[in-house]
Design an enzyme around this catalytic site. Structure first.
Site, short mmCIF file in Angstrom:
data_model
loop_
_atom_site.label_atom_id
_atom_site.label_comp_id
_atom_site.label_asym_id
_atom_site.label_seq_id
_atom_site.Cartn_x
_atom_site.Cartn_y
_atom_site.Cartn_z
N THR A 168 -0.10 44.71 55.23
CA THR A 168 1.34 44.90 55.42
C THR A 168 1.77 45.89 56.59
OG1 THR A 168 1.78 44.42 53.19
CG2 THR A 168 3.32 45.85 54.32
N SER B 189 -4.81 41.02 53.45
CA SER B 189 -6.24 41.01 52.85
C SER B 189 -6.56 40.32 51.78
CB SER B 189 -6.03 42.56 52.14
OG SER B 189 -5.37 42.79 51.02
N THR C 261 -3.26 46.48 51.58
CA THR C 261 -3.69 47.18 50.38
C THR C 261 -4.14 46.59 49.06
OG1 THR C 261 -1.36 47.11 49.57
CG2 THR C 261 -2.00 49.18 50.69
N ASP C 262 -3.95 45.14 49.00
CA ASP C 262 -4.29 44.31 47.87
C ASP C 262 -5.90 44.44 47.80
OD1 ASP C 262 -1.68 43.73 47.41
OD2 ASP C 262 -1.81 41.67 48.32
N1 LIG Z 1 0.55 46.20 51.00
C1 LIG Z 1 -0.18 45.44 51.60
O1 LIG Z 1 -1.02 45.52 52.44
C2 LIG Z 1 -0.24 44.09 50.78
C3 LIG Z 1 -0.77 42.84 51.45
N2 LIG Z 1 -0.44 41.51 50.85
C4 LIG Z 1 -2.08 42.77 52.04
O2 LIG Z 1 -2.86 43.07 51.20
O3 LIG Z 1 -2.39 42.47 52.93
#
Ligand SMILES: NC(=O)C[C@H](N)C(=O)O
Length: 376
Positions: free
Chosen positions: A50, A96, A129-130
């Site tokens: 993200t 991710s 973050t996932d």
């Molecule tokens: N906040 C994020 O980065 C979520 C995103 N879907 C990821 O993990 O790439």
């Protein structure tokens, strides 16, 4: 390709890297009078997430797409040239959720190469973050270094009003520059907090304040360019290192009322699963029928079973393992089950993969879980 960028092809994995020599960023002093290294050199590795995403409008905080390079991201933060020299490398640019064995191996190679290079004093990785906690956990157990490896991400895309990415990236670089960050293992710096990548988990699917390790706590806090660690440097209790081998197939099953125990048989007999992690109810609870099917999978196919938990906090103690089972009037000993201690299912999966990749037997795997996942 910009004039100051060199193209390098890795001899081992044939990946093409674009490496640009240090760009200057100036900025305020970091971490107080004695805590910065003399002009540290930091490698920033971009993988997407993200933090590298764009939406259609300032209010959009879902349904956006990865669309920014690590160069774009670095240009969104203040100049840090009085603080450090930066080099960056874009190895991937994905959400991710797309991380699998290939991506992890690429990242592992890039981190190992940077960390073993005397040129760099620390590494920052931008990452979604996932699954950030999984990558952090894997790096923690496979890269043996005292240098800081700091992961950065964001919960809002770059186009959002009050996007959190630039500050998170800036802070992660500051953390990597700080000499107090050495010998602490892989760190996750997000939303002003510094956590241990070994323990921390994403606790909220939407909120900026998502990374938590409620029982173990944060390691430090960042306020107004000051980095404050609450404890002297140390790595997680019992830490040991593994060589990366091809990842064996280990799956996570999620327990619930009415769970169909036949799923276990299907996984062990038809899907070639080499290990099962169970997100159990409470602190190791599974129905009697499920435990019996797990025992049979272990007995017939040699599938080790790790009992983890659905709850974010707490742990699975060894005392709750179904060591003895009654099957058709006979008592059997179920030695192929291990307790995950404080490790959540996704981290337990990585640890079991590393153990199986090192060809460990059940007893050795149980010892590793006991040493690594119970905090001593
Ligand atoms: N906040 C994020 O980065 C979520 C995103 N879907 C990821 O993990 O790439």
């Amino acid at each position: 390709m910009p004039a100051d960028t060199t193209e390098v092809v890795c001899d081992d994995c044939h990946t093409v890297f674009h490496i640009r020599t240090a760009r200057s960023y100036s900025g305020s002093s970091l971490g107080g009078s004695t805590s910065t290294l003399k002009t540290p050199r930091i490698k920033v590795i971009g993988t997407g997430g993200t933090i590298a995403s764009k939406g259609e409008s300032g209010s959009q905080t879902a349904g956006y797409h990865v669309d920014l390079t690590i160069e774009d991201l670095l240009s969104s933060i203040p100049d840090l040239s009085n603080v450090c020299e930066l080099e960056y490398e874009q190895i991937l640019n994905v959400d991710s959720k797309e991380f699998g064995e290939k991506e992890l191996l690429m990242l592992h190679e890039a981190v190992s190469r940077s960390i073993s290079d005397d040129l760099f004093d620390g590494v920052v990785i931008t990452h979604g973050t996932d699954t950030m906690e999984e990558t952090a956990f894997l790096l923690q157990l496979t890269v043996n270094t005292s240098k800081p490896i700091v992961m950065a991400g964001s919960m809002r895309p770059s186009t959002a009003i009050s996007a959190d990415g630039p500050m998170n990236l800036y802070q992660a670089i500051c953390v990597a520059c700080n000499k107090e960050s050495w010998n602490r293992g892989v760190l996750i710096a997000l939303n002003d907090q510094i956590g241990s990548g070994f323990y921390i988990t994403k606790s909220n699917a939407n909120s900026l304040d998502t990374f938590k390790s409620v029982i173990q706590g944060y390691l430090g806090n960042i306020v107004n360019n000051e980095i404050h660690y609450f404890f002297p440097a140390s790595k997680p209790t019992g830490i040991q290192y593994f060589k990366l081998a091809p990842f064996p197939k280990v799956i996570v099953l999620y327990a619930h009322q009415g769970f169909d125990p036949q799923i276990v048989r299907l996984c062990a007999s038809q899907l070639n699963v080499q290990g099962i992690i169970f997100a159990t109810m409470g602190a190791g609870s599974l129905s009697k029928e499920t435990n019996i099917e797990l025992y049979k999978a272990w007995k017939e196919f040699g599938t080790p079973i790790v009992f983890s938990k659905r709850s974010m906090d707490g742990m699975v103690p060894i005392a709750n393992l179904p060591r003895e089972l009654e099957i058709e009037g006979k008592t059997v000993q179920f030695e192929g089950c291990m307790a995950s201690g404080y490790l959540n299912p996704q981290k337990s999966r990585i640890l079991l993969q590393l153990c199986l990749g090192a060809s460990m037997n059940d007893r050795q795997i149980a010892d590793i879980f006991k040493t690594l996942s119970f905090g001593g």
